[in-house]
Write a protein that holds these residues in place. Structure first.
Motif, PDB file in Angstrom:
ATOM      1  N   PHE A   1     -20.239   5.244 -91.714  1.00 49.28           N
ATOM      2  CA  PHE A   1     -21.660   4.899 -91.748  1.00 49.28           C
ATOM      3  C   PHE A   1     -21.823   3.403 -92.009  1.00 49.28           C
ATOM      4  CE2 PHE A   1     -25.525   4.215 -94.282  1.00 49.28           C
ATOM      5  CZ  PHE A   1     -26.466   4.610 -93.347  1.00 49.28           C
ATOM      6  N   ASP A   2     -21.010   2.868 -92.967  1.00 49.49           N
ATOM      7  CA  ASP A   2     -21.070   1.441 -93.298  1.00 49.49           C
ATOM      8  C   ASP A   2     -19.876   1.114 -94.176  1.00 49.49           C
ATOM      9  OD1 ASP A   2     -21.970  -1.128 -93.355  1.00 49.49           O
ATOM     10  OD2 ASP A   2     -23.995  -0.635 -94.072  1.00 49.49           O
ATOM     11  N   TYR A   3     -19.751  -0.146 -94.581  1.00 48.48           N
ATOM     12  CA  TYR A   3     -18.692  -0.465 -95.550  1.00 48.48           C
ATOM     13  C   TYR A   3     -19.246  -1.413 -96.610  1.00 48.48           C
ATOM     14  CZ  TYR A   3     -18.004  -5.062 -93.375  1.00 48.48           C
ATOM     15  OH  TYR A   3     -18.183  -6.331 -92.916  1.00 48.48           O
ATOM     16  N   LEU A   4     -18.588  -1.364 -97.776  1.00 46.76           N
ATOM     17  CA  LEU A   4     -18.939  -2.259 -98.880  1.00 46.76           C
ATOM     18  C   LEU A   4     -17.657  -2.914 -99.357  1.00 46.76           C
ATOM     19  CD1 LEU A   4     -21.234   0.120-100.970  1.00 46.76           C
ATOM     20  CD2 LEU A   4     -21.983  -1.914 -99.740  1.00 46.76           C
ATOM     21  N   SER A   5     -17.773  -4.189 -99.822  1.00 50.40           N
ATOM     22  CA  SER A   5     -16.565  -4.861-100.316  1.00 50.40           C
ATOM     23  C   SER A   5     -16.566  -4.853-101.838  1.00 50.40           C
ATOM     24  CB  SER A   5     -16.532  -6.308 -99.826  1.00 50.40           C
ATOM     25  OG  SER A   5     -16.614  -6.299 -98.419  1.00 50.40           O
TER      26      SER A   5
ATOM     27  N   ASN B   1     -20.530  16.819 -90.445  1.00 52.20           N
ATOM     28  CA  ASN B   1     -21.779  16.704 -91.207  1.00 52.20           C
ATOM     29  C   ASN B   1     -21.583  15.962 -92.522  1.00 52.20           C
ATOM     30  OD1 ASN B   1     -23.315  18.018 -89.308  1.00 52.20           O
ATOM     31  ND2 ASN B   1     -22.733  20.038 -90.105  1.00 52.20           N
ATOM     32  N   THR B   2     -20.560  15.129 -92.555  1.00 55.40           N
ATOM     33  CA  THR B   2     -20.320  14.311 -93.754  1.00 55.40           C
ATOM     34  C   THR B   2     -20.283  12.847 -93.320  1.00 55.40           C
ATOM     35  OG1 THR B   2     -19.033  16.075 -94.761  1.00 55.40           O
ATOM     36  CG2 THR B   2     -18.631  13.860 -95.589  1.00 55.40           C
ATOM     37  N   GLU B   3     -21.008  11.996 -94.036  1.00 51.39           N
ATOM     38  CA  GLU B   3     -20.973  10.565 -93.704  1.00 51.39           C
ATOM     39  C   GLU B   3     -19.952   9.868 -94.599  1.00 51.39           C
ATOM     40  OE1 GLU B   3     -22.273   8.903 -91.293  1.00 51.39           O
ATOM     41  OE2 GLU B   3     -23.493  10.542 -90.489  1.00 51.39           O
ATOM     42  N   VAL B   4     -19.346   8.778 -94.063  1.00 53.32           N
ATOM     43  CA  VAL B   4     -18.312   8.062 -94.824  1.00 53.32           C
ATOM     44  C   VAL B   4     -18.733   6.605 -95.028  1.00 53.32           C
ATOM     45  CG1 VAL B   4     -15.898   7.298 -94.803  1.00 53.32           C
ATOM     46  CG2 VAL B   4     -16.518   9.551 -93.861  1.00 53.32           C
ATOM     47  N   ILE B   5     -18.658   6.162 -96.279  1.00 57.00           N
ATOM     48  CA  ILE B   5     -18.863   4.730 -96.555  1.00 57.00           C
ATOM     49  C   ILE B   5     -17.508   4.182 -97.009  1.00 57.00           C
ATOM     50  CG2 ILE B   5     -20.041   3.048 -98.039  1.00 57.00           C
ATOM     51  CD1 ILE B   5     -22.344   5.105 -98.270  1.00 57.00           C
TER      52      ILE B   5
END
Ligand code: ADP
Length: 395
Positions: free
Chosen positions: A103-107, A79-83
Protein backbone atom coordinates in the motif's frame (compact mmCIF):
# COMPACT_ATOMS: atom_id res chain seq x y z
CA UNK A 1 -7.88 2.81 16.01
CA UNK A 2 -11.52 2.21 15.31
CA UNK A 3 -13.40 2.35 12.07
CA UNK A 4 -17.12 2.48 12.86
CA UNK A 5 -17.82 -0.42 15.19
CA UNK A 6 -14.66 -2.25 14.29
CA UNK A 7 -11.09 -2.16 15.65
CA UNK A 8 -8.42 -2.27 12.95
CA UNK A 9 -6.32 -5.46 13.13
CA UNK A 10 -2.60 -4.99 12.56
CA UNK A 11 0.28 -7.47 12.33
CA UNK A 12 3.68 -5.94 13.17
CA UNK A 13 6.54 -7.89 11.58
CA UNK A 14 10.07 -6.91 12.66
CA UNK A 15 13.12 -8.83 13.90
CA UNK A 16 14.08 -6.05 16.37
CA UNK A 17 12.09 -7.10 19.39
CA UNK A 18 12.35 -3.79 21.25
CA UNK A 19 11.14 -1.77 18.26
CA UNK A 20 8.31 -4.25 17.61
CA UNK A 21 7.08 -4.28 21.20
CA UNK A 22 7.11 -0.48 21.49
CA UNK A 23 5.21 -0.09 18.22
CA UNK A 24 2.68 -2.76 19.20
CA UNK A 25 2.04 -1.09 22.57
CA UNK A 26 1.52 2.33 21.02
CA UNK A 27 -0.86 0.98 18.39
CA UNK A 28 -2.80 -0.97 21.03
CA UNK A 29 -3.09 2.21 23.11
CA UNK A 30 -4.75 3.82 20.11
CA UNK A 31 -7.31 1.00 19.88
CA UNK A 32 -5.81 -1.36 17.28
CA UNK A 33 -5.81 -5.13 17.75
CA UNK A 34 -2.13 -5.98 17.34
CA UNK A 35 -0.30 -9.23 16.65
CA UNK A 36 3.43 -9.67 16.25
CA UNK A 37 5.87 -11.79 14.22
CA UNK A 38 9.69 -11.72 14.08
CA UNK A 39 10.19 -12.59 10.38
CA UNK A 40 8.42 -13.38 7.08
CA UNK A 41 7.65 -17.08 7.59
CA UNK A 42 6.26 -16.45 11.08
CA UNK A 43 4.10 -13.63 9.63
CA UNK A 44 2.64 -15.97 6.98
CA UNK A 45 1.89 -18.64 9.58
CA UNK A 46 0.15 -16.07 11.75
CA UNK A 47 -1.94 -14.84 8.78
CA UNK A 48 -2.94 -18.40 7.90
CA UNK A 49 -4.25 -18.83 11.43
CA UNK A 50 -6.04 -15.49 11.64
CA UNK A 51 -6.32 -12.73 9.08
CA UNK A 52 -5.61 -9.05 9.80
CA UNK A 53 -6.39 -5.84 7.93
CA UNK A 54 -2.91 -4.33 7.71
CA UNK A 55 0.58 -5.82 7.94
CA UNK A 56 3.43 -3.55 8.99
CA UNK A 57 6.38 -5.28 7.37
CA UNK A 58 10.06 -4.64 7.97
CA UNK A 59 12.03 -5.07 4.74
CA UNK A 60 15.37 -6.20 6.21
CA UNK A 61 14.93 -9.33 8.29
CA UNK A 62 16.81 -12.60 8.67
CA UNK A 63 15.01 -15.64 7.21
CA UNK A 64 12.34 -14.57 4.78
CA UNK A 65 12.87 -10.87 4.03
CA UNK A 66 10.09 -8.28 3.73
CA UNK A 67 9.86 -8.15 -0.07
CA UNK A 68 9.53 -11.96 -0.44
CA UNK A 69 6.95 -12.00 2.36
CA UNK A 70 5.07 -9.17 0.61
CA UNK A 71 4.80 -11.22 -2.58
CA UNK A 72 3.38 -14.19 -0.70
CA UNK A 73 0.94 -12.08 1.33
CA UNK A 74 -0.45 -10.39 -1.79
CA UNK A 75 -1.03 -13.79 -3.36
CA UNK A 76 -2.42 -15.67 -0.40
CA UNK A 77 -4.21 -12.88 1.49
CA UNK A 78 -5.57 -10.42 -1.09
CA UNK A 79 -7.79 -8.76 1.52
CA UNK A 80 -4.82 -7.64 3.58
CA UNK A 81 -2.90 -4.43 2.90
CA UNK A 82 0.87 -4.19 3.52
CA UNK A 83 2.83 -1.15 4.65
CA UNK A 84 6.59 -1.62 4.34
CA UNK A 85 9.07 -0.27 6.87
CA UNK A 86 12.49 0.45 5.37
CA UNK A 87 15.80 1.68 6.73
CA UNK A 88 16.51 5.38 6.22
CA UNK A 89 18.88 4.87 3.33
CA UNK A 90 16.83 2.18 1.61
CA UNK A 91 13.93 4.02 0.01
CA UNK A 92 14.50 2.06 -3.23
CA UNK A 93 13.21 -1.02 -1.35
CA UNK A 94 10.03 0.91 -0.57
CA UNK A 95 9.55 1.85 -4.21
CA UNK A 96 10.10 -1.76 -5.29
CA UNK A 97 7.56 -2.79 -2.64
CA UNK A 98 4.89 -0.43 -3.99
CA UNK A 99 5.49 -1.86 -7.45
CA UNK A 100 4.98 -5.33 -5.95
CA UNK A 101 1.65 -4.33 -4.43
CA UNK A 102 2.42 -2.74 -1.04
CA UNK A 103 0.00 0.00 0.00
CA UNK A 104 2.88 2.36 0.92
CA UNK A 105 6.19 2.48 2.76
CA UNK A 106 7.59 4.37 5.73
CA UNK A 107 11.24 4.91 6.65
CA UNK A 108 12.68 4.41 10.11
CA UNK A 109 12.56 6.18 12.53
CA UNK A 110 8.81 5.99 12.42
CA UNK A 111 6.62 8.91 13.36
CA UNK A 112 3.62 7.34 15.14
CA UNK A 113 0.95 9.81 13.91
CA UNK A 114 2.10 9.35 10.34
CA UNK A 115 1.97 5.55 10.79
CA UNK A 116 -1.55 5.66 12.23
CA UNK A 117 -2.78 7.82 9.39
CA UNK A 118 -1.25 5.38 6.85
CA UNK A 119 -2.87 2.38 8.57
CA UNK A 120 -6.24 4.14 8.47
CA UNK A 121 -5.85 4.93 4.78
CA UNK A 122 -4.92 1.32 4.03
CA UNK A 123 -7.95 0.09 5.99
CA UNK A 124 -10.27 2.53 4.17
CA UNK A 125 -8.96 1.20 0.86
CA UNK A 126 -9.84 -2.34 1.97
CA UNK A 127 -13.37 -1.30 2.95
CA UNK A 128 -13.86 0.47 -0.39
CA UNK A 129 -12.71 -2.64 -2.26
CA UNK A 130 -15.10 -4.84 -0.29
CA UNK A 131 -18.00 -2.46 -0.95
CA UNK A 132 -17.19 -2.43 -4.66
CA UNK A 133 -17.03 -6.24 -4.75
CA UNK A 134 -20.40 -6.47 -2.96
CA UNK A 135 -21.93 -3.94 -5.34
CA UNK A 136 -20.61 -5.86 -8.36
CA UNK A 137 -22.00 -9.10 -6.94
CA UNK A 138 -25.39 -7.45 -6.27
CA UNK A 139 -25.47 -5.98 -9.77
CA UNK A 140 -24.67 -9.30 -11.39
CA UNK A 141 -27.37 -11.02 -9.29
CA UNK A 142 -29.92 -8.41 -10.36
CA UNK A 143 -28.93 -8.82 -14.00
CA UNK A 144 -29.32 -12.59 -13.73
CA UNK A 145 -32.74 -12.15 -12.11
CA UNK A 146 -33.83 -9.74 -14.82
CA UNK A 147 -32.80 -12.17 -17.55
CA UNK A 148 -34.65 -14.98 -15.75
CA UNK A 149 -37.80 -12.82 -15.36
CA UNK A 150 -37.76 -11.82 -19.00
CA UNK A 151 -37.21 -15.41 -20.06
CA UNK A 152 -40.11 -16.53 -17.87
CA UNK A 153 -42.39 -13.82 -19.25
CA UNK A 154 -41.70 -14.87 -22.85
CA UNK A 155 -41.97 -18.51 -21.84
CA UNK A 156 -45.39 -17.76 -20.34
CA UNK A 157 -46.61 -16.15 -23.57
CA UNK A 158 -45.24 -19.01 -25.64
CA UNK A 159 -46.73 -21.61 -23.27
CA UNK A 160 -50.17 -20.00 -23.43
CA UNK A 161 -50.01 -19.85 -27.24
CA UNK A 162 -48.99 -23.49 -27.57
CA UNK A 163 -51.60 -24.65 -25.05
CA UNK A 164 -54.32 -22.75 -26.83
CA UNK A 165 -53.34 -24.10 -30.25
CA UNK A 166 -53.13 -27.68 -28.96
CA UNK A 167 -56.45 -27.42 -27.09
CA UNK A 168 -58.50 -26.98 -30.25
CA UNK A 169 -57.40 -30.15 -32.11
CA UNK A 170 -57.50 -31.95 -28.76
CA UNK A 171 -61.16 -31.06 -28.30
CA UNK A 172 -61.95 -32.45 -31.76
CA UNK A 173 -59.99 -35.67 -31.10
CA UNK A 174 -61.83 -36.00 -27.78
CA UNK A 175 -65.23 -35.50 -29.41
CA UNK A 176 -64.61 -38.07 -32.15
CA UNK A 177 -63.11 -40.58 -29.73
CA UNK A 178 -66.35 -40.36 -27.73
CA UNK A 179 -68.29 -40.88 -30.95
CA UNK A 180 -66.17 -43.95 -31.87
CA UNK A 181 -66.55 -45.45 -28.38
CA UNK A 182 -70.28 -45.02 -28.70
CA UNK A 183 -70.30 -46.58 -32.18
CA UNK A 184 -68.27 -49.60 -31.07
CA UNK A 185 -70.56 -50.11 -28.06
CA UNK A 186 -73.66 -50.13 -30.29
CA UNK A 187 -72.25 -52.27 -33.12
CA UNK A 188 -73.42 -55.88 -32.73
CA UNK A 189 -71.79 -57.14 -35.92
CA UNK A 190 -68.15 -57.27 -34.77
CA UNK A 191 -66.38 -60.29 -33.29
CA UNK A 192 -65.41 -60.25 -29.59
CA UNK A 193 -61.72 -60.10 -30.58
CA UNK A 194 -62.24 -57.02 -32.78
CA UNK A 195 -64.32 -55.37 -30.04
CA UNK A 196 -61.62 -56.08 -27.44
CA UNK A 197 -58.91 -54.69 -29.71
CA UNK A 198 -60.93 -51.55 -30.49
CA UNK A 199 -61.81 -51.02 -26.80
CA UNK A 200 -58.15 -51.30 -25.88
CA UNK A 201 -57.03 -48.87 -28.59
CA UNK A 202 -59.76 -46.35 -27.86
CA UNK A 203 -59.09 -46.61 -24.12
CA UNK A 204 -55.44 -45.71 -24.75
CA UNK A 205 -56.46 -42.74 -26.92
CA UNK A 206 -58.81 -41.50 -24.18
CA UNK A 207 -56.18 -41.85 -21.48
CA UNK A 208 -53.67 -39.89 -23.50
CA UNK A 209 -56.18 -37.18 -24.34
CA UNK A 210 -56.60 -36.71 -20.58
CA UNK A 211 -52.83 -36.52 -20.15
CA UNK A 212 -52.49 -33.94 -22.94
CA UNK A 213 -55.35 -31.95 -21.38
CA UNK A 214 -53.54 -31.92 -18.04
CA UNK A 215 -50.44 -30.55 -19.73
CA UNK A 216 -52.28 -27.79 -21.60
CA UNK A 217 -54.16 -26.96 -18.40
CA UNK A 218 -50.86 -26.56 -16.52
CA UNK A 219 -49.36 -24.51 -19.33
CA UNK A 220 -52.34 -22.19 -19.26
CA UNK A 221 -52.12 -21.84 -15.46
CA UNK A 222 -48.47 -20.98 -15.91
CA UNK A 223 -49.42 -18.06 -18.14
CA UNK A 224 -52.48 -17.06 -16.12
CA UNK A 225 -50.97 -16.61 -12.70
CA UNK A 226 -52.33 -13.06 -12.43
CA UNK A 227 -56.01 -13.83 -12.36
CA UNK A 228 -56.50 -14.32 -8.64
CA UNK A 229 -60.04 -14.22 -7.25
CA UNK A 230 -59.77 -13.30 -3.58
CA UNK A 231 -62.39 -14.54 -1.10
CA UNK A 232 -62.59 -15.43 2.55
CA UNK A 233 -62.61 -19.21 2.98
CA UNK A 234 -61.74 -22.08 5.33
CA UNK A 235 -58.40 -23.73 4.70
CA UNK A 236 -59.58 -26.96 6.41
CA UNK A 237 -62.28 -27.29 3.74
CA UNK A 238 -59.62 -26.94 1.02
CA UNK A 239 -57.54 -29.62 2.71
CA UNK A 240 -60.52 -32.04 2.73
CA UNK A 241 -61.18 -31.26 -0.95
CA UNK A 242 -57.57 -32.11 -1.73
CA UNK A 243 -57.83 -35.46 0.07
CA UNK A 244 -60.92 -36.21 -2.04
CA UNK A 245 -59.28 -35.10 -5.27
CA UNK A 246 -56.18 -37.22 -4.66
CA UNK A 247 -58.04 -40.30 -3.34
CA UNK A 248 -57.77 -42.19 -6.62
CA UNK A 249 -54.02 -41.52 -7.00
CA UNK A 250 -53.53 -42.63 -3.38
CA UNK A 251 -55.48 -45.85 -4.04
CA UNK A 252 -53.52 -46.54 -7.23
CA UNK A 253 -50.27 -46.07 -5.33
CA UNK A 254 -51.50 -48.03 -2.30
CA UNK A 255 -50.57 -44.99 -0.18
CA UNK A 256 -52.38 -42.92 2.47
CA UNK A 257 -53.05 -39.20 2.73
CA UNK A 258 -53.64 -38.01 6.32
CA UNK A 259 -55.32 -34.67 6.79
CA UNK A 260 -54.63 -32.82 10.03
CA UNK A 261 -56.31 -29.48 10.85
CA UNK A 262 -54.84 -27.59 13.81
CA UNK A 263 -58.20 -25.83 14.44
CA UNK A 264 -61.77 -26.66 13.38
CA UNK A 265 -61.71 -23.72 10.94
CA UNK A 266 -58.80 -21.73 9.58
CA UNK A 267 -60.19 -18.69 7.82
CA UNK A 268 -58.14 -16.61 5.42
CA UNK A 269 -58.49 -14.22 2.52
CA UNK A 270 -56.87 -15.58 -0.61
CA UNK A 271 -57.71 -17.42 -3.84
CA UNK A 272 -59.20 -20.82 -2.82
CA UNK A 273 -59.13 -22.28 -6.34
CA UNK A 274 -55.50 -21.48 -7.01
CA UNK A 275 -54.49 -22.57 -3.52
CA UNK A 276 -56.30 -25.86 -4.00
CA UNK A 277 -54.39 -26.37 -7.25
CA UNK A 278 -51.09 -25.82 -5.40
CA UNK A 279 -51.96 -28.24 -2.58
CA UNK A 280 -53.22 -30.90 -5.00
CA UNK A 281 -49.92 -30.60 -6.82
CA UNK A 282 -47.83 -30.96 -3.65
CA UNK A 283 -49.85 -33.93 -2.39
CA UNK A 284 -49.77 -35.62 -5.84
CA UNK A 285 -46.00 -35.17 -5.96
CA UNK A 286 -45.75 -36.74 -2.50
CA UNK A 287 -47.94 -39.66 -3.56
CA UNK A 288 -45.87 -40.19 -6.69
CA UNK A 289 -42.69 -40.18 -4.62
CA UNK A 290 -43.63 -42.66 -1.87
CA UNK A 291 -43.27 -46.44 -2.02
CA UNK A 292 -46.42 -48.61 -1.80
CA UNK A 293 -47.69 -48.30 1.77
CA UNK A 294 -46.19 -44.80 2.03
CA UNK A 295 -47.79 -41.85 3.81
CA UNK A 296 -48.37 -38.21 2.91
CA UNK A 297 -49.35 -35.94 5.79
CA UNK A 298 -51.26 -32.79 4.89
CA UNK A 299 -51.30 -30.44 7.90
CA UNK A 300 -52.97 -27.02 7.95
CA UNK A 301 -52.54 -24.47 10.70
CA UNK A 302 -50.76 -21.17 11.26
CA UNK A 303 -50.92 -18.22 13.62
CA UNK A 304 -52.94 -14.98 13.84
CA UNK A 305 -51.21 -13.42 10.88
CA UNK A 306 -50.46 -16.41 8.67
CA UNK A 307 -52.01 -19.62 7.46
CA UNK A 308 -49.72 -22.55 6.82
CA UNK A 309 -49.98 -25.71 4.74
CA UNK A 310 -47.45 -28.50 5.29
CA UNK A 311 -47.15 -31.49 2.98
CA UNK A 312 -44.76 -34.13 4.30
CA UNK A 313 -44.09 -37.48 2.70
CA UNK A 314 -41.95 -40.48 3.65
CA UNK A 315 -40.59 -40.99 0.12
CA UNK A 316 -36.95 -40.98 -0.97
CA UNK A 317 -36.48 -37.20 -0.58
CA UNK A 318 -34.84 -34.80 -3.03
CA UNK A 319 -31.16 -34.86 -3.99
CA UNK A 320 -29.31 -31.70 -2.83
CA UNK A 321 -28.38 -30.77 -6.42
CA UNK A 322 -32.08 -30.85 -7.39
CA UNK A 323 -33.38 -28.89 -4.39
CA UNK A 324 -32.40 -25.58 -6.00
CA UNK A 325 -33.95 -26.52 -9.33
CA UNK A 326 -37.33 -28.06 -8.53
CA UNK A 327 -39.12 -24.68 -8.79
CA UNK A 328 -37.71 -24.01 -12.27
CA UNK A 329 -40.22 -24.37 -15.11
CA UNK A 330 -39.86 -27.68 -16.96
CA UNK A 331 -37.51 -29.20 -14.38
CA UNK A 332 -38.59 -32.79 -13.81
CA UNK A 333 -36.93 -36.04 -12.79
CA UNK A 334 -39.94 -38.11 -13.82
CA UNK A 335 -39.83 -40.34 -16.90
CA UNK A 336 -40.84 -38.76 -20.22
CA UNK A 337 -44.60 -38.50 -20.50
CA UNK A 338 -45.14 -38.57 -16.72
CA UNK A 339 -43.85 -35.20 -15.57
CA UNK A 340 -44.19 -31.76 -17.14
CA UNK A 341 -41.95 -30.02 -14.61
CA UNK A 342 -44.52 -27.23 -14.41
CA UNK A 343 -46.37 -28.09 -11.17
CA UNK A 344 -43.99 -26.50 -8.68
CA UNK A 345 -43.05 -23.52 -10.84
CA UNK A 346 -46.75 -22.72 -11.35
CA UNK A 347 -47.32 -23.22 -7.62
CA UNK A 348 -44.47 -20.87 -6.71
CA UNK A 349 -45.82 -18.21 -9.08
CA UNK A 350 -49.31 -18.52 -7.59
CA UNK A 351 -48.20 -18.42 -3.96
CA UNK A 352 -45.88 -15.46 -4.46
CA UNK A 353 -48.60 -13.57 -6.32
CA UNK A 354 -50.88 -14.21 -3.33
CA UNK A 355 -48.23 -12.65 -1.06
CA UNK A 356 -46.97 -15.92 0.41
CA UNK A 357 -43.96 -18.22 0.35
CA UNK A 358 -43.38 -21.79 -0.70
CA UNK A 359 -40.38 -23.62 0.75
CA UNK A 360 -38.98 -27.11 0.72
CA UNK A 361 -36.87 -29.08 3.15
CA UNK A 362 -35.54 -32.47 2.21
CA UNK A 363 -32.73 -34.90 2.75
CA UNK A 364 -32.13 -38.00 0.71
CA UNK A 365 -33.71 -40.94 2.49
CA UNK A 366 -35.98 -38.94 4.80
CA UNK A 367 -38.80 -37.67 2.59
CA UNK A 368 -39.69 -34.14 1.59
CA UNK A 369 -41.53 -31.37 3.39
CA UNK A 370 -43.22 -28.58 1.43
CA UNK A 371 -44.40 -25.55 3.40
CA UNK A 372 -46.73 -22.85 2.06
CA UNK A 373 -47.23 -19.73 4.18
CA UNK A 374 -49.89 -17.18 3.27
CA UNK A 375 -51.08 -13.97 4.90
CA UNK A 376 -54.52 -14.37 6.49
CA UNK A 377 -55.67 -10.88 5.49
CA UNK A 378 -55.95 -9.66 1.89
CA UNK A 379 -52.87 -7.89 0.62
CA UNK A 380 -53.03 -4.13 1.11
CA UNK A 381 -51.87 -1.66 -1.51
CA UNK A 382 -53.52 -0.25 -4.62
CA UNK A 383 -51.66 -2.47 -7.05
CA UNK A 384 -52.92 -5.68 -5.38
CA UNK A 385 -56.46 -4.37 -5.05
CA UNK A 386 -56.48 -3.65 -8.79
CA UNK A 387 -55.05 -6.93 -9.99
CA UNK A 388 -56.94 -9.22 -7.63
CA UNK A 389 -60.69 -9.22 -7.82
CA UNK A 390 -62.17 -9.34 -4.30
CA UNK A 391 -65.28 -11.19 -3.33
CA UNK A 392 -66.70 -11.71 0.12
CA UNK A 393 -68.39 -14.88 1.24
CA UNK A 394 -67.81 -18.60 1.53
CA UNK A 395 -66.67 -20.41 -1.61
P1 ADP B 1 -43.37 -32.83 -12.20
O1 ADP B 1 -44.13 -33.41 -11.04
O2 ADP B 1 -44.21 -32.75 -13.46
O3 ADP B 1 -42.02 -33.42 -12.43
P2 ADP B 1 -43.08 -30.53 -10.47
O4 ADP B 1 -42.71 -29.12 -10.80
O5 ADP B 1 -44.33 -30.74 -9.70
O6 ADP B 1 -43.12 -31.29 -11.86
O7 ADP B 1 -41.89 -31.20 -9.68
C1 ADP B 1 -40.57 -31.05 -10.15
C2 ADP B 1 -39.65 -32.11 -9.57
O8 ADP B 1 -39.53 -31.93 -8.15
C3 ADP B 1 -40.15 -33.54 -9.71
O9 ADP B 1 -39.86 -34.09 -10.98
C4 ADP B 1 -39.34 -34.24 -8.60
O10 ADP B 1 -38.02 -34.49 -9.01
C5 ADP B 1 -39.24 -33.17 -7.52
N1 ADP B 1 -40.24 -33.38 -6.45
C6 ADP B 1 -41.34 -32.67 -6.20
N2 ADP B 1 -41.99 -33.13 -5.11
C7 ADP B 1 -41.27 -34.16 -4.63
C8 ADP B 1 -41.39 -35.05 -3.50
N3 ADP B 1 -42.42 -34.95 -2.66
N4 ADP B 1 -40.43 -35.99 -3.32
C9 ADP B 1 -39.37 -36.09 -4.18
N5 ADP B 1 -39.21 -35.28 -5.26
C10 ADP B 1 -40.13 -34.33 -5.48
Amino acid sequence: MWRGERRIRVLVVDDEEGFRQTLAKRLEKRGAVVKQACEGQAALRSLDLESVDVVLLDVKMPGMDGLSALERIRKQHPNTEVILVTGQACTQDGVAGIKAGAFDYLSKPIEIEQLISKIRQAFDKLVRQQEQAQEAQFRSRMEQQLVATERLASLGTLAAGVAHEVNNPLAIINQFTGWLIDKVAKDDSMSPQTRAALDMGLGKIEKNIQRAKRITHQLLSFARQNDAVIKEFDLCAIASDVVELTRKTALDRNATVNCICAEPKIMLWSDPYQLRQVVVNMVSNGLQAVEPGGVVNLTVGGDKEHAEVLVKDDGPGIAPENLERIFEPFFTTKPPGQGTGLGLSVSKGIIEKLGGRIEVESELGSGALFRVTLPRKPLAGPEKADTNRMQRGEQ
